[in-house]
Design a protein around this motif. Structure first.
Motif, PDB file in Angstrom:
ATOM      1  N   LYS A 153      15.951  76.663  28.823  1.00  0.00           N
ATOM      2  CA  LYS A 153      16.712  77.384  27.797  1.00  0.00           C
ATOM      3  C   LYS A 153      15.790  77.962  26.725  1.00  0.00           C
ATOM      4  N   THR A 154      14.963  77.085  26.174  1.00  0.00           N
ATOM      5  CA  THR A 154      14.087  77.516  25.078  1.00  0.00           C
ATOM      6  C   THR A 154      13.113  78.596  25.544  1.00  0.00           C
ATOM      7  N   THR A 155      12.593  78.397  26.736  1.00  0.00           N
ATOM      8  CA  THR A 155      11.646  79.381  27.261  1.00  0.00           C
ATOM      9  C   THR A 155      12.314  80.749  27.394  1.00  0.00           C
ATOM     10  N   PHE A 169      15.852  77.961  15.349  1.00  0.00           N
ATOM     11  CA  PHE A 169      14.945  77.330  16.299  1.00  0.00           C
ATOM     12  C   PHE A 169      15.379  75.914  16.593  1.00  0.00           C
ATOM     13  N   GLN A 170      14.865  75.421  17.723  1.00  0.00           N
ATOM     14  CA  GLN A 170      15.296  74.096  18.162  1.00  0.00           C
ATOM     15  C   GLN A 170      14.722  72.979  17.293  1.00  0.00           C
ATOM     16  N   ALA A 171      13.453  73.116  16.924  1.00  0.00           N
ATOM     17  CA  ALA A 171      12.796  71.949  16.341  1.00  0.00           C
ATOM     18  C   ALA A 171      12.460  72.087  14.856  1.00  0.00           C
ATOM     19  N   ALA A 176      20.209  81.266  19.048  1.00  0.00           N
ATOM     20  CA  ALA A 176      20.279  79.927  18.465  1.00  0.00           C
ATOM     21  C   ALA A 176      19.966  78.893  19.538  1.00  0.00           C
ATOM     22  N   ASP A 177      18.970  78.073  19.259  1.00  0.00           N
ATOM     23  CA  ASP A 177      18.532  77.068  20.226  1.00  0.00           C
ATOM     24  C   ASP A 177      19.075  75.712  19.805  1.00  0.00           C
ATOM     25  N   GLU A 178      20.093  75.256  20.451  1.00  0.00           N
ATOM     26  CA  GLU A 178      20.779  73.996  20.147  1.00  0.00           C
ATOM     27  C   GLU A 178      21.095  73.879  18.657  1.00  0.00           C
ATOM     28  N   PRO A 179      21.881  74.789  18.132  1.00  0.00           N
ATOM     29  CA  PRO A 179      22.130  74.821  16.681  1.00  0.00           C
ATOM     30  C   PRO A 179      22.971  73.653  16.196  1.00  0.00           C
TER      31      PRO A 179
HETATM   32 MG   LIG Z   1      14.853  73.554  24.395  1.00  0.00          MG
END
Ligand SMILES: [Mg+2]
Ligand SMILES: Nc1ncnc2c1ncn2[C@@H]1O[C@H](COP(=O)(O)OP(=O)(O)O)[C@@H](O)[C@H]1O
Lengths: 230, 409
Positions: A46-48, A91-93, A167-170
């Motif tokens: 997903k993130t990639t 972002f995710q992190a 949105a990455d895992e918001p």
């Molecule tokens: Mg990810």
């Protein structure tokens, strides 16, 4: 015109003598005003994929088109411009600059864009209220909970009304109530402004809001469900 | 300039994230700047004293001779104009102070011994403002006028000749026809000088008396002019040159006494080297601090780039942070150095170590001297070299990979 087009994206990471295919001939097409969930188990790519769409990462092969413009062959400066003006990110992190307050973090992108102070203040105050952070505008990230920080990141992503929000895992750090509120805000923006949303998640609640659900596994697109018809 | 605004905000706040480190760094810069400026002021003060002493010891600021006099100082190289004409034109020109002299090599003989010396026939009234001798008489009196038939000699010379105040000596030299010219004089005064060489080699007599003895009535071979500042003698040189016209040599003090002149030039070079050396010591700390600061911020720097901030803005942000550090250090350092110099404005007593310094002609009270030139130089050195030193950590920061920042959990 499509908002996002990916053609046969591949990305391979090498770890030791092991090859990991983070993207494996992934192709998608998202129309303007789309509201798409990317769902995959952790490590599914997903993130990639989001990074490739957002011009943060260049795939090994394949093409990425944003709003009718091919971006996988752009230079660093052009990509920075694209990210700054066309795309909103959650972002995710790691999302917030520690030395800036909630409001300053929200204003950061606008400030880099060169939006005048008065306009910035007005917009950032309004958006923070919308994500339920009224009264916390002057807090630094370290003085806020994970959920509050996540909402600041969302506020920053949507404050300058970009055509595309990634949105990455918001909702990863949010309780169900705030998750719902956030998703309703996304739906609202999608409806009123036609903002395209691509949301990576493995949260079932979030998927429920999506008009379209794209499932990934090991870097491949395995399913594409139009949820509006249902 | 929205960018500059946000970069400065970020730089300033990041600076105070690690109070301790920042304060230590600012202290180091402060001490460095203080050392640069204060030590330079001390060195300047010392050189000042030496040059002033040197100038007071005879050269004045500007000297006029017949051509080639410095190579062959003697009675055969007289100024082409008459003493009284010189007096008329130099008085009219309105110099701060000036004096005509006749100066020849001579031999002085007491009852016991004889020595080679330089004989100065002077106008004591005019010389009062120019040479040290009038003020440094330790026994007897200074000459009273150009006709005075006494002489003033150095303490050391008197010892060498085994003579003393009130005794007679004979001075012997040559007249322009290479005939021996001699005359007896009574010692009316004894002077002491900081340099032993002055005490052993100089002998002062009335100008008219010497002119008569050497059979050159109404002629001199040296004119000395004093301006208001030894560091700014060029206007005086020009004025004198206009006044005397061609045919004579007009020399500033640093050419008359090339040792003093060289010292000034060497000093300027030394000050710059000193500042750069102090800066180099500082720069290790500075670069180290920045490298650490940048290293700690991999993620937020990557984040800012991911959001669309250009690498050049990241680079500038770090350079601004470094400049803020430097400016704070400079501000405090300048104030401290200024305060130290002000506090020591009455001079530092260095008589404990002065014995060893006498050979340089330094006095035992040292007045630190702050010059705009040195202060500006120190500040420019720190700012420019500091910015250059901060480029490497700043460059490193601008090369960070945004993906790493935002994906690492
Ligand atoms: Mg990810
Ligand atoms: N920088 C990297 N180096 C090595 N492997 C990576 C790197 N980034 C991602 N991967 C690998 O690629 C795969 C896809 O990762 P990612 O896109 O982050 O998945 P998701 O976001 O769905 O959890 C994973 O197996 C992950 O370990």
């Amino acid at each position: 015109m499509t908002a996002v087009t990916c053609i046969e994206l591949c990305k391979t990471y090498r770890q030791g003598d092991q090859e990991i295919k983070a993207l494996d001939h992934a192709s998608i097409d998202i129309g303007e005003g789309g509201f798409v969930c990317l769902s995959a188990p952790s490590g599914g790519g997903k993130t990639t994929l989001l990074n490739a769409i957002g011009g943060l990462d260049i795939p090994d092969s394949g093409e990425v088109w944003i709003a009718g413009k091919r971006i996988d062959n752009l230079g660093k400066g052009e990509l920075a411009n694209l990210r700054l003006h066309k795309i909103g990110y959650v972002f995710q992190a790691y999302n917030l600059v520690p030395v800036l307050s909630a409001r300053e973090n929200v204003e950061f992108v606008m400030q880099v864009q060169g939006v005048p102070a008065g306009q910035r203040a007005e917009k950032s105050m309004a958006i923070l209220k919308e994500v339920g952070l009224q009264g916390l505008e002057d807090r630094r990230p370290a003085e806020m909970s994970g959920g509050q920080q996540q909402r600041v990141a969302v506020a920053r992503a949507i404050v300058s009304r970009p055509a595309l929000v990634l949105a990455d895992e918001p909702t990863a750090n949010l309780d169900s109530k705030t998750s719902d509120a956030l998703m309703e805000l996304f739906v609202q923006l999608n409806k009123t402004h036609g903002t395209t949303f691509v949301i990576a998640t493995h949260d079932q609640r979030v998927m429920g809001y999506a008009k379209r659900l794209i499932k990934m596994l090991d870097g491949r697109i395995v399913d594409d469900i139009d949820q509006q018809a249902a | 300039m929205y960018m500059l605004r946000i970069m400065s905000t970020l730089a300033w706040r990041n600076l105070w994230r690690n109070h301790r480190r920042t304060i230590i760094m600012i202290s180091a810069i402060t001490i460095g700047v203080w050392a640069m400026i204060f030590m330079t002021a001390l060195m300047r003060g010392m050189v000042n004293e030496m040059v002033r002493d040197g100038i007071r010891a005879l050269p004045g600021h500007v000297q006029i001779h017949g051509r080639g006099f410095l190579d062959d100082p003697g009675i055969n190289n007289l100024l082409p104009m008459k003493d009284e004409d010189v007096t008329a034109s130099f008085d009219a020109a309105g110099f701060d102070a000036w004096a005509g002299r006749i100066r020849v090599p001579a031999v002085v003989t007491s009852e016991r011994d004889s020595r080679g010396i330089t004989l100065y026939g002077i106008d004591p009234v005019r010389e009062r403002d120019i040479t040290f001798v009038a003020g440094d008489i330790v026994e007897g009196r200074f000459l009273e006028d150009a006709d005075d038939s006494g002489v003033v000699i150095g303490r050391k010379l008197a010892d060498n000749l085994e003579t003393e105040l009130g005794k007679r000596i004979v001075i012997m030299s040559q007249d322009p026809d290479n005939e021996i010219a001699d005359r007896g004089f009574r010692i009316v005064g004894i002077f002491e000088a900081r340099l032993e060489a002055y005490e052993t080699s100089m002998l002062f007599a009335g100008k008219s008396a010497i002119q008569k003895m050497l059979n050159v009535p109404d002629r001199i071979n040296e004119v000395v002019v004093l301006g208001d500042d030894y560091r700014n003698v060029d206007p005086v040189v020009r004025k004198v040159t206009d006044l005397v016209g061609p045919g004579v040599e007009v020399l500033p003090w640093y050419e008359v006494d090339s040792y003093l002149g060289t010292m000034m030039t060497v000093m300027d070079g030394f000050v710059l080297v000193w500042m750069i050396v102090v800066f180099l010591a500082l720069s290790f700390g500075l670069v180290n601090t920045l490298v650490m600061a940048v290293f700690e911020r991999v993620r937020e720097i990557g984040l800012m780039m991911a959001l669309g901030m250009r690498p050049t803005s990241i680079l500038l942000q770090i350079v601004i942070e470094s400049l803020l550090l430097l400016l704070l250090g400079l501000l405090i350092g300048n104030v401290l150095a200024g305060a130290t110099v002000y506090w020591l404005r009455d001079g530092i007593d260095i008589s404990v170590v002065a014995a060893g310094m006498e050979m340089f002609g330094a006095s035992s009270l040292l007045y630190p001297q702050l010059t705009a030139h040195d202060v500006v130089l120190a500040n420019v050195v720190v700012l420019i070299l500091g910015s250059i030193a901060s480029l490497s950590p700043a460059w490193r920061a601008s090369r960070y990979d945004p993906i790493e920042a935002i994906t690492k959990v």
